[in-house]
Design a protein around this motif. Structure first.
Motif, PDB file in Angstrom:
ATOM      1  N   PHE A  36       0.832  -1.200   0.000  1.00  0.00           N
ATOM      2  CA  PHE A  36       0.000   0.000   0.000  1.00  0.00           C
ATOM      3  C   PHE A  36       0.868   1.253   0.000  1.00  0.00           C
ATOM      4  O   PHE A  36       0.647   2.176  -0.783  1.00  0.00           O
ATOM      5  N   GLN A  37       1.889   1.272   0.863  1.00  0.00           N
ATOM      6  CA  GLN A  37       2.787   2.423   0.917  1.00  0.00           C
ATOM      7  C   GLN A  37       3.545   2.600  -0.392  1.00  0.00           C
ATOM      8  O   GLN A  37       3.717   3.730  -0.857  1.00  0.00           O
ATOM      9  N   TYR A  38       3.999   1.516  -0.974  1.00  0.00           N
ATOM     10  CA  TYR A  38       4.731   1.604  -2.238  1.00  0.00           C
ATOM     11  C   TYR A  38       3.877   2.257  -3.317  1.00  0.00           C
ATOM     12  O   TYR A  38       4.305   3.192  -3.981  1.00  0.00           O
ATOM     13  N   ASN A  50       6.368   4.825 -14.496  1.00  0.00           N
ATOM     14  CA  ASN A  50       6.905   3.546 -14.977  1.00  0.00           C
ATOM     15  C   ASN A  50       5.842   2.457 -14.926  1.00  0.00           C
ATOM     16  O   ASN A  50       5.072   2.356 -13.989  1.00  0.00           O
ATOM     17  N   ASN A  51       5.857   1.620 -15.963  1.00  0.00           N
ATOM     18  CA  ASN A  51       4.955   0.468 -16.047  1.00  0.00           C
ATOM     19  C   ASN A  51       5.757  -0.763 -16.454  1.00  0.00           C
ATOM     20  O   ASN A  51       6.873  -0.651 -16.942  1.00  0.00           O
ATOM     21  N   GLY A  52       5.174  -1.923 -16.271  1.00  0.00           N
ATOM     22  CA  GLY A  52       5.789  -3.169 -16.719  1.00  0.00           C
ATOM     23  C   GLY A  52       7.082  -3.498 -16.012  1.00  0.00           C
ATOM     24  O   GLY A  52       7.172  -3.437 -14.782  1.00  0.00           O
ATOM     25  N   LYS A  53       8.107  -3.851 -16.807  1.00  0.00           N
ATOM     26  CA  LYS A  53       9.388  -4.274 -16.244  1.00  0.00           C
ATOM     27  C   LYS A  53      10.067  -3.139 -15.482  1.00  0.00           C
ATOM     28  O   LYS A  53      10.741  -3.378 -14.488  1.00  0.00           O
ATOM     29  N   LYS A  54       9.909  -1.900 -15.956  1.00  0.00           N
ATOM     30  CA  LYS A  54      10.518  -0.761 -15.263  1.00  0.00           C
ATOM     31  C   LYS A  54       9.905  -0.587 -13.879  1.00  0.00           C
ATOM     32  O   LYS A  54      10.597  -0.243 -12.922  1.00  0.00           O
ATOM     33  N   ALA A  55       8.608  -0.811 -13.755  1.00  0.00           N
ATOM     34  CA  ALA A  55       7.943  -0.686 -12.462  1.00  0.00           C
ATOM     35  C   ALA A  55       8.392  -1.788 -11.510  1.00  0.00           C
ATOM     36  O   ALA A  55       8.580  -1.539 -10.316  1.00  0.00           O
ATOM     37  N   ILE A  56       8.600  -2.999 -12.021  1.00  0.00           N
ATOM     38  CA  ILE A  56       9.074  -4.097 -11.186  1.00  0.00           C
ATOM     39  C   ILE A  56      10.497  -3.812 -10.696  1.00  0.00           C
ATOM     40  O   ILE A  56      10.807  -3.996  -9.529  1.00  0.00           O
ATOM     41  N   LYS A  57      11.339  -3.333 -11.615  1.00  0.00           N
ATOM     42  CA  LYS A  57      12.707  -2.981 -11.233  1.00  0.00           C
ATOM     43  C   LYS A  57      12.697  -1.866 -10.183  1.00  0.00           C
ATOM     44  O   LYS A  57      13.469  -1.897  -9.228  1.00  0.00           O
ATOM     45  N   GLU A  58      11.829  -0.902 -10.360  1.00  0.00           N
ATOM     46  CA  GLU A  58      11.703   0.207  -9.398  1.00  0.00           C
ATOM     47  C   GLU A  58      11.258  -0.311  -8.029  1.00  0.00           C
ATOM     48  O   GLU A  58      11.757   0.136  -6.996  1.00  0.00           O
TER      49      GLU A  58
END
Length: 60
Positions: A36-38, A50-58
């Motif tokens: 929730f905080q993230y 960022n979406n997709g792989k960039k969001a996961i990496k973030e």
């Protein structure tokens, strides 16, 4: 303050309503509160697009 109320509410729900042990209830509510905080910080504080792989990496 919001996360604290969410944490207490989820802990109460898991332990008293779902009858889960206090240890597991604490782990589950902590995981949910961190997610929730993230997401709230990602959207409103950092305004990350960022979406997709960039969001996961973030996230990691």
């Amino acid at each position: 303050m919001t996360v604290m109320l969410l944490n207490i509410s989820l802990f109460y729900f898991f332990v008293n309503v779902c009858k889960i042990s206090t240890g597991l209830g604490n782990v589950l509510d902590t995981i949910i509160c961190i997610l929730f905080q993230y997401f709230t910080n990602k959207i409103w504080v950092f305004e990350s697009k960022n979406n997709g792989k960039k969001a996961i990496k973030e996230f990691i």
